[in-house]
Design an enzyme around this catalytic site. Structure first.
Site, PDB file in Angstrom:
ATOM      1  N   ASN A  99       0.089 -16.383   6.712  1.00 22.70           N
ATOM      2  CA  ASN A  99       0.420 -15.451   5.641  1.00 22.70           C
ATOM      3  C   ASN A  99      -0.729 -15.345   4.634  1.00 22.70           C
ATOM      4  O   ASN A  99      -1.477 -16.288   4.434  1.00 22.70           O
ATOM      5  CB  ASN A  99       1.676 -15.913   4.890  1.00 22.70           C
ATOM      6  CG  ASN A  99       2.893 -15.980   5.783  1.00 22.70           C
ATOM      7  OD1 ASN A  99       3.048 -15.161   6.672  1.00 22.70           O
ATOM      8  ND2 ASN A  99       3.750 -16.961   5.544  1.00 22.70           N
ATOM      9  N   HIS A 100      -0.809 -14.200   3.990  1.00 22.82           N
ATOM     10  CA  HIS A 100      -1.657 -14.043   2.810  1.00 22.82           C
ATOM     11  C   HIS A 100      -0.709 -13.826   1.645  1.00 22.82           C
ATOM     12  O   HIS A 100       0.256 -13.075   1.745  1.00 22.82           O
ATOM     13  CB  HIS A 100      -2.604 -12.856   2.963  1.00 22.82           C
ATOM     14  CG  HIS A 100      -3.705 -13.098   3.950  1.00 22.82           C
ATOM     15  ND1 HIS A 100      -5.001 -12.674   3.742  1.00 22.82           N
ATOM     16  CD2 HIS A 100      -3.710 -13.726   5.153  1.00 22.82           C
ATOM     17  CE1 HIS A 100      -5.754 -13.022   4.779  1.00 22.82           C
ATOM     18  NE2 HIS A 100      -4.989 -13.655   5.652  1.00 22.82           N
ATOM     19  N   THR A 101      -0.974 -14.507   0.537  1.00 24.21           N
ATOM     20  CA  THR A 101      -0.025 -14.472  -0.563  1.00 24.21           C
ATOM     21  C   THR A 101       0.216 -13.053  -1.077  1.00 24.21           C
ATOM     22  O   THR A 101      -0.720 -12.249  -1.198  1.00 24.21           O
ATOM     23  CB  THR A 101      -0.497 -15.368  -1.726  1.00 24.21           C
ATOM     24  OG1 THR A 101       0.483 -15.329  -2.761  1.00 24.21           O
ATOM     25  CG2 THR A 101      -1.840 -14.911  -2.275  1.00 24.21           C
ATOM     26  N   MET A 102       1.471 -12.779  -1.368  1.00 24.48           N
ATOM     27  CA  MET A 102       1.862 -11.469  -1.908  1.00 24.48           C
ATOM     28  C   MET A 102       2.030 -11.518  -3.420  1.00 24.48           C
ATOM     29  O   MET A 102       2.235 -10.491  -4.065  1.00 24.48           O
ATOM     30  CB  MET A 102       3.174 -11.026  -1.256  1.00 24.48           C
ATOM     31  CG  MET A 102       3.102 -10.890   0.251  1.00 24.48           C
ATOM     32  SD  MET A 102       2.156  -9.460   0.796  1.00 24.48           S
ATOM     33  CE  MET A 102       3.326  -8.158   0.452  1.00 24.48           C
ATOM     34  N   THR A 110      -4.790  -9.821  -1.727  1.00 32.35           N
ATOM     35  CA  THR A 110      -4.379 -10.599  -0.552  1.00 32.35           C
ATOM     36  C   THR A 110      -5.539 -11.404   0.027  1.00 32.35           C
ATOM     37  O   THR A 110      -5.343 -12.160   0.975  1.00 32.35           O
ATOM     38  CB  THR A 110      -3.824  -9.682   0.557  1.00 32.35           C
ATOM     39  OG1 THR A 110      -4.835  -8.730   0.924  1.00 32.35           O
ATOM     40  CG2 THR A 110      -2.565  -8.965   0.086  1.00 32.35           C
TER      41      THR A 110
END
Length: 222
Positions: free
Chosen positions: A83-86, A91
């Site tokens: 995941n890439h932080t939202m 991102t």
């Protein structure tokens, strides 16, 4: 009797199908007895490398798979580090490149959102090239369609499919599902399962209830 701790291949002459439990070395992966994986493209013994992705030790996230699961070729379990932080305004994973940006190495996990473990119940069938994302729990007896992308929890004995995966139908009536979840035949001793495979395969829920010393099912058929 075969030793489940060491037996890798369930069938003579078949090197594409394995019991997963004996080949797992990652302490954050737990596999139940008799759960198997088939791979006709890669060596199935490379399951940890090819199928369990982005499970970095820093995150401590776990893959838990129950007993008697059937996992088809190419199924993938994608963990939190993918995941890439939202929550950031960007991102871009700055914390991963802590040296470049003079950040604290201990904050690397801030680069992604942590959604939790992947938990698979027992007697689950995961179809060809299905993808299970972090934070998902799949209930006992569920079926995951080929190339489905599972982003949400799946109730027991539910068939799902699609991108993103959605429920298609229940496998059985609710009364049967309730009984099966109480019976938990997959936790019986191997000898008891061996003696009653015909009842399991034929859908004889009344016989399984009798063997489990309870009876709450009043329909004549599944």
């Amino acid at each position: 009797m075969n030793d489940l701790k060491t037996q890798i291949y369930p069938r003579s002459g078949d090197k594409e199908t394995i019991y997963l439990k004996p080949i797992i070395s990652n302490p954050n992966i737990s596999i139940g007895d008799f759960s198997m994986y088939n791979d006709f493209i890669n060596d199935p013994r490379l399951f940890e490398k090819n199928n369990v992705l982005y499970q970095y030790p820093i995150n401590h996230d776990k893959l838990i798979i129950g007993k008697f699961c059937s996992i088809a070729c190419g199924a993938k379990f994608i963990f939190n580090s993918a995941n890439h932080t939202m929550s950031s305004l960007s991102t871009y994973p700055f914390p991963i490149f802590y040296e470049e940006w003079e950040l604290d190495r201990k904050d690397v996990s801030n680069a992604w959102d942590n959604k939790g473990d992947i938990v698979i119940g027992s007697d689950v069938w995961i179809g060809y090239e299905a993808v299970i994302l972090s934070g998902v729990t799949i209930g006992d007896g569920a079926i995951i369609g080929a190339r489905a992308v599972v982003t949400k929890d799946v109730p027991p004995y539910t068939i799902i499919g699609g991108i993103p995966a959605k429920p298609l139908k229940k496998r059985f009536q609710e009364a049967v599902i309730s009984s099966l979840l109480k019976i938990e035949w997959w936790n019986w001793p191997k000898e008891k399962i061996t003696q009653n495979i015909s009842a399991i395969q034929s859908g004889n829920i009344k016989e399984l209830e009798r063997l489990s010393s309870f009876n709450n099912f009043d329909s004549d058929s599944i």
